[in-house]
Motif scaffolding. Structure first.
Motif, mmCIF file in Angstrom:
data_model
loop_
_atom_site.group_PDB
_atom_site.id
_atom_site.type_symbol
_atom_site.label_atom_id
_atom_site.label_comp_id
_atom_site.label_asym_id
_atom_site.label_seq_id
_atom_site.Cartn_x
_atom_site.Cartn_y
_atom_site.Cartn_z
ATOM 1 N N SER B 65 0.920 -1.388 0.036
ATOM 2 C CA SER B 65 0.091 -0.040 -0.063
ATOM 3 C C SER B 65 0.890 1.377 -0.009
ATOM 4 N N THR B 66 1.944 1.252 0.702
ATOM 5 C CA THR B 66 2.950 2.281 0.695
ATOM 6 C C THR B 66 3.407 2.715 -0.673
ATOM 7 N N ALA B 117 -6.113 -1.318 -14.529
ATOM 8 C CA ALA B 117 -5.838 -0.488 -13.695
ATOM 9 C C ALA B 117 -6.892 -0.327 -12.617
ATOM 10 N N LEU B 118 -8.007 0.181 -12.987
ATOM 11 C CA LEU B 118 -9.139 0.318 -12.230
ATOM 12 C C LEU B 118 -9.547 -0.968 -11.509
ATOM 13 N N LEU B 119 -9.509 -2.111 -12.134
ATOM 14 C CA LEU B 119 -9.746 -3.538 -11.247
ATOM 15 C C LEU B 119 -8.778 -3.709 -10.452
ATOM 16 N N ILE B 120 -7.465 -3.525 -10.714
ATOM 17 C CA ILE B 120 -6.367 -3.712 -9.551
ATOM 18 C C ILE B 120 -6.680 -2.967 -8.236
ATOM 19 N N ARG B 121 -6.938 -1.510 -8.705
ATOM 20 C CA ARG B 121 -7.446 -0.418 -7.757
ATOM 21 C C ARG B 121 -8.492 -0.889 -6.880
ATOM 22 N N ASN B 122 -9.627 -1.476 -7.369
ATOM 23 C CA ASN B 122 -10.871 -2.188 -6.828
ATOM 24 C C ASN B 122 -10.592 -3.182 -6.095
ATOM 25 N N SER B 127 -10.100 -5.314 -0.906
ATOM 26 C CA SER B 127 -9.903 -6.402 0.285
ATOM 27 C C SER B 127 -9.480 -5.833 1.555
ATOM 28 N N ASP B 128 -9.070 -6.477 2.587
ATOM 29 C CA ASP B 128 -8.696 -6.148 3.889
ATOM 30 C C ASP B 128 -7.268 -5.741 4.077
ATOM 31 N N MET B 129 -6.596 -5.887 2.883
ATOM 32 C CA MET B 129 -5.163 -5.571 2.797
ATOM 33 C C MET B 129 -4.468 -6.263 3.821
ATOM 34 N N SER B 130 -4.655 -7.492 4.227
ATOM 35 C CA SER B 130 -3.970 -8.417 5.162
ATOM 36 C C SER B 130 -2.765 -8.840 4.771
ATOM 37 N N PRO B 138 -1.579 -11.981 -3.103
ATOM 38 C CA PRO B 138 -2.406 -12.938 -3.395
ATOM 39 C C PRO B 138 -2.178 -13.033 -5.210
ATOM 40 N N LYS B 139 -2.824 -14.341 -5.461
ATOM 41 C CA LYS B 139 -2.618 -14.588 -6.986
ATOM 42 C C LYS B 139 -3.261 -13.672 -7.666
ATOM 43 N N ARG B 140 -4.480 -13.242 -7.550
ATOM 44 C CA ARG B 140 -5.452 -12.415 -8.284
ATOM 45 C C ARG B 140 -4.678 -11.059 -8.300
ATOM 46 N N ILE B 141 -3.997 -10.364 -7.235
ATOM 47 C CA ILE B 141 -3.328 -9.243 -7.552
ATOM 48 C C ILE B 141 -1.977 -9.317 -8.596
ATOM 49 N N ARG B 142 -1.431 -10.501 -8.286
ATOM 50 C CA ARG B 142 -0.255 -10.718 -9.288
ATOM 51 C C ARG B 142 -0.376 -11.007 -10.608
ATOM 52 N N VAL B 143 -1.767 -11.595 -10.975
ATOM 53 C CA VAL B 143 -2.236 -11.776 -12.288
ATOM 54 C C VAL B 143 -2.406 -10.234 -12.716
ATOM 55 N N GLY B 144 -3.196 -9.498 -12.347
ATOM 56 C CA GLY B 144 -3.490 -8.004 -12.544
ATOM 57 C C GLY B 144 -2.391 -7.322 -12.843
ATOM 58 N N ALA B 145 -1.240 -7.482 -11.977
ATOM 59 C CA ALA B 145 0.178 -6.707 -12.361
ATOM 60 C C ALA B 145 0.699 -7.223 -13.416
ATOM 61 N N ALA B 146 0.951 -8.702 -13.675
ATOM 62 C CA ALA B 146 1.462 -9.362 -14.893
ATOM 63 C C ALA B 146 0.547 -8.827 -15.979
ATOM 64 N N LEU B 147 -0.815 -8.655 -15.968
ATOM 65 C CA LEU B 147 -1.382 -8.301 -17.239
ATOM 66 C C LEU B 147 -1.196 -6.744 -17.508
ATOM 67 N N SER B 148 -0.703 -5.953 -16.426
ATOM 68 C CA SER B 148 -0.530 -4.581 -16.711
ATOM 69 C C SER B 148 0.676 -4.343 -17.425
#
Lengths: 174, 192
Positions: B65-66, B117-122, B127-130, B138-148
């Motif tokens: 998040s930082t 980018a909007l999907l990653i942001r959402n 998420s609770d950012m745990s 988590p995998k879904r975030i990594r997939v979004g970043a790889a796609l980006s």
């Protein structure tokens, strides 16, 4: 010193024969060159802006600099390799292009700057030096440089790399 | 229909003297393009740092998040100047750009990257950012970043290809390519 012979040699090399034969592969290599430039620029900017206290001020600078290091070296390798390929296709045109020589001078200066002054000063920046001392567990007072010098080095670094990128773009216009 | 509309719009832009002046200026066009490349470096450079953190391959010691929050401003500054300079480049050569298959693919990729980018942001906001301090998100975030990263790499490649005339309207191409590139005059001639 007349360097035309280097360009003449490159122009008649096997690499030039290949690079001139396919514009598709040439465009692909150009993409690699620009993408590597983005990696290099991004990592350099992040480090320099951090040292200027403009971004990620709450994160220790040593962590930022350490993380950016390997990406900078990796990007430089790709930039140089793809650059040689690109240059081989238009070697004789580049032999008389002043922006190309400006870019090469800037690139050499940028690399020398990263390896010498930039890394030496950043390692001795007030926060970074304190963290290194804590990490090594020594009691010896770290040798630090003034924050103003750190900022000056960061600004110079940004100036060098922005000049290199600009000169690169202007090769195509001259 | 859309091809005709786009062609009319581009032809209308082309009638402006300032469009011609910008295209033919000795230094201005080069400076606008240089600004476009430099701000691309700023925008994509910052985005890359964010994506690498979200992929879990760099800056693992720093909370995700930082990185995302603190690099948002310089990234958006680069994005805004990049868009303005990009629009100016389009304004300088409106007809050829509109009828470039590469430009059209670039616009589609830009929209896709924006949606991603909007999907990653959402995803990160909902998420609770745990996982914030986890070295690997988590995998879904990594997939979004790889796609980006992949989408923006394609944007660079397609943007670079715009300089080539491989599939320009003036060339002899299949009807589909004329349609895809929006070569309205060539399409009409093809039917005749």
């Amino acid at each position: 010193m007349d360097l035309v012979f280097i360009f003449e040699w490159l122009d008649t090399s096997l690499l030039a024969e290949f690079s001139k034969s396919s514009s598709g592969i040439f465009a692909l290599v150009q993409t690699v060159h620009i993408a590597s430039m983005v990696v290099l620029g991004g990592m350099i900017m992040l480090g320099d802006l951090r040292m200027m206290n403009m971004v990620l001020t709450k994160v220790p600078s040593a962590i930022i600099i350490e993380n950016t290091k390997k990406w900078i070296y990796l990007a430089l390798v790709f930039i140089i390799l793809s650059g040689i390929y690109e240059a081989s296709a238009i070697a004789m045109k580049l032999a008389h292009n002043s922006f190309f020589f400006a870019k090469m001078a800037g690139l050499a200066m940028g690399i020398a700057f990263i390896l010498s002054i930039r890394s030496a000063v950043y390692a001795r920046a007030p926060g970074a030096a304190a963290q290194q001392e804590a990490g090594s567990g020594t009691q010896q007072q770290p040798e630090t440089v003034s924050p103003m010098v750190v900022k000056l080095v960061a600004f110079t670094s940004l100036l060098i790399w922005f000049s290199v990128a600009s000169a690169g773009r202007w090769i195509g216009f001259s | 229909m859309l091809n005709e509309l786009l062609f009319k719009f581009a032809s209308w832009l082309d009638t402006f003297q300032s469009s011609t002046d910008l295209h033919e200026s000795l230094y201005m066009y080069a400076w606008v393009e240089t600004t476009h490349v430099l701000t691309l470096m700023l925008f994509l450079g910052m985005l890359l740092v964010i994506d690498l953190r979200l992929l879990g391959v760099a800056f693992k010691e720093v909370p995700a998040s930082t990185i995302v929050e603190r690099l948002d401003k310089p990234m958006m500054l680069g994005f805004i100047i990049m868009v303005i300079s990009g629009l100016l480049l389009y304004y300088a050569i409106p007809v050829r750009s509109t009828q470039s298959i590469w430009f059209r693919i670039k616009v589609i990729l830009l929209i896709s990257a924006g949606i991603n980018a909007l999907l990653i942001r959402n995803m990160t906001r909902s998420s609770d950012m745990s996982w914030d301090n986890d070295p690997v998100p988590p995998k879904r975030i990594r997939v979004g970043a790889a796609l980006s990263i992949s989408l923006w790499l394609c944007v660079i490649g397609v943007g670079r290809s715009m300089a080539y005339d491989w599939w320009d309207c003036k060339k002899e191409l299949p009807y589909f390519m004329y349609w895809a590139a929006g070569c309205v005059e060539e399409m009409a001639a093809f039917v005749e």
